[in-house]
Design an enzyme around this catalytic site. Sequence first.
Site, short mmCIF file in Angstrom:
data_model
loop_
_atom_site.label_atom_id
_atom_site.label_comp_id
_atom_site.label_asym_id
_atom_site.label_seq_id
_atom_site.Cartn_x
_atom_site.Cartn_y
_atom_site.Cartn_z
N ASN A 130 31.47 67.76 -7.35
CA ASN A 130 30.96 66.74 -6.42
C ASN A 130 29.45 66.60 -6.66
O ASN A 130 28.67 67.46 -6.26
CB ASN A 130 31.24 67.20 -4.98
CG ASN A 130 30.63 66.28 -3.95
OD1 ASN A 130 30.19 65.17 -4.28
ND2 ASN A 130 30.60 66.72 -2.71
N LYS A 170 27.44 64.51 -5.41
CA LYS A 170 26.73 64.00 -4.23
C LYS A 170 25.76 62.88 -4.63
O LYS A 170 26.06 62.16 -5.59
CB LYS A 170 26.01 65.13 -3.49
CG LYS A 170 26.93 66.35 -3.29
CD LYS A 170 26.40 67.33 -2.30
CE LYS A 170 27.26 68.57 -2.34
NZ LYS A 170 27.06 69.43 -1.20
N HIS A 217 34.92 65.17 3.55
CA HIS A 217 33.84 66.12 3.21
C HIS A 217 32.96 66.36 4.45
O HIS A 217 32.68 65.43 5.20
CB HIS A 217 33.00 65.58 2.05
CG HIS A 217 32.10 66.62 1.46
ND1 HIS A 217 30.92 66.98 2.07
CD2 HIS A 217 32.22 67.40 0.37
CE1 HIS A 217 30.34 67.94 1.34
NE2 HIS A 217 31.11 68.22 0.32
N GLU A 251 29.88 66.69 4.86
CA GLU A 251 28.66 65.87 4.96
C GLU A 251 28.99 64.50 5.54
O GLU A 251 28.21 63.92 6.29
CB GLU A 251 27.98 65.77 3.59
CG GLU A 251 27.31 67.10 3.22
CD GLU A 251 27.16 67.35 1.73
OE1 GLU A 251 27.29 66.42 0.93
OE2 GLU A 251 26.93 68.53 1.38
N GLU A 307 36.48 74.17 2.67
CA GLU A 307 35.05 74.27 2.47
C GLU A 307 34.39 74.72 3.78
O GLU A 307 34.05 73.88 4.63
CB GLU A 307 34.47 72.93 2.04
CG GLU A 307 35.04 72.40 0.75
CD GLU A 307 34.06 71.46 0.05
OE1 GLU A 307 33.63 71.79 -1.05
OE2 GLU A 307 33.72 70.42 0.64
N GLY A 323 26.21 74.38 0.02
CA GLY A 323 24.81 74.17 -0.35
C GLY A 323 23.86 75.21 0.20
O GLY A 323 22.64 75.03 0.16
N SER A 369 29.22 76.92 -2.32
CA SER A 369 28.39 77.79 -3.16
C SER A 369 29.20 78.58 -4.19
O SER A 369 28.86 79.71 -4.52
CB SER A 369 27.52 78.72 -2.30
OG SER A 369 26.65 77.94 -1.48
C1 PEP Z 1 30.47 70.53 -1.85
O1 PEP Z 1 29.61 69.70 -1.61
O2 PEP Z 1 31.66 70.21 -1.78
C2 PEP Z 1 30.06 71.90 -2.22
C3 PEP Z 1 30.97 72.83 -2.27
O3 PEP Z 1 28.72 72.11 -2.46
P1 PEP Z 1 28.04 73.46 -3.01
O4 PEP Z 1 28.89 73.95 -4.16
O5 PEP Z 1 26.67 73.04 -3.47
O6 PEP Z 1 28.02 74.44 -1.89
#
Ligand code: PEP
Length: 254
Positions: free
Chosen positions: A12, A14, A99, A101, A171, A177, A217
């Site tokens: 992703n 973003k 997601h 976000e 997630e 992040g 992460s």
């Molecule tokens: C994501 O945005 O789906 C995600 C898992 O981000 P990150 O790997 O940066 O934590």
Amino acid sequence: MNMERKKIVAGNWKMNLNWVEAYDLVTAIKEQSKKISGVEKLIFPPFPYLQMLKVIVKDEPNFYVGAQNCSEHAKGAFTGEVSAAMIHSAGCSYILVGHSERRAYFSENNEQLLAKIKQALENNLKVIFCFGELLAERKNGKHFDTVQDQLTQVLSHFPKDKIHSLVLAYEPVWAIGTGETASPQQAQEMHAFVRKTVSGIFSPEIANTVSILYGGSCNAQNAKELFAGEDVDGGLIGGASLKAEDFCTIMASF
Ligand code: PEP
């Protein structure tokens, strides 16, 4: 890891990278991942690059492009929106829905998520449905309840005959992040719970075919341990998907 279920590593991106950077990144991923097989390779770039990147990877086996969002509407006077039909016509195969976000910054609710899923399925796009608890919910021991609610409220309306178009992504919001990852035990424990919940909504047979990705992460250092979980079928990767070498190391972590 279960050998029968599809293994998937999805990046992703973003709202990152300009046109040239996007071109360079996908070209590097394409070259560096050539020898990696047995895993579905998937990238979610920003809208303006979808078609260009699809052309670059079109001859790569098991390499797909998806969109990070789509409109909940089919077409019409919705200035600034992008429809699932447009995304499909640009050569994409997937849409990310739910997601954290988008839930947090754009206040997307279950009704909208369901409308987006409907648009995706009607346009022959697969869905990666994301869900996960907040830090406070985990601290209060509410993480299973939260995840069960998020899954039940959406998946109980998901058409059973389209189940092959569904991928799940757990997630935990506190891990996205932040550099703080769920431990392999925490991930496996939740993935097993998710599979049990899916089994209750559909059936044990169906639950056993649905790939469940971990996101939060996940990186080149911890992917192998995370993917070793029996119910962890791959990863949804944010930050680490912007570096070709790291992303390809993650793809090779099964
Ligand atoms: C994501 O945005 O789906 C995600 C898992 O981000 P990150 O790997 O940066 O934590």
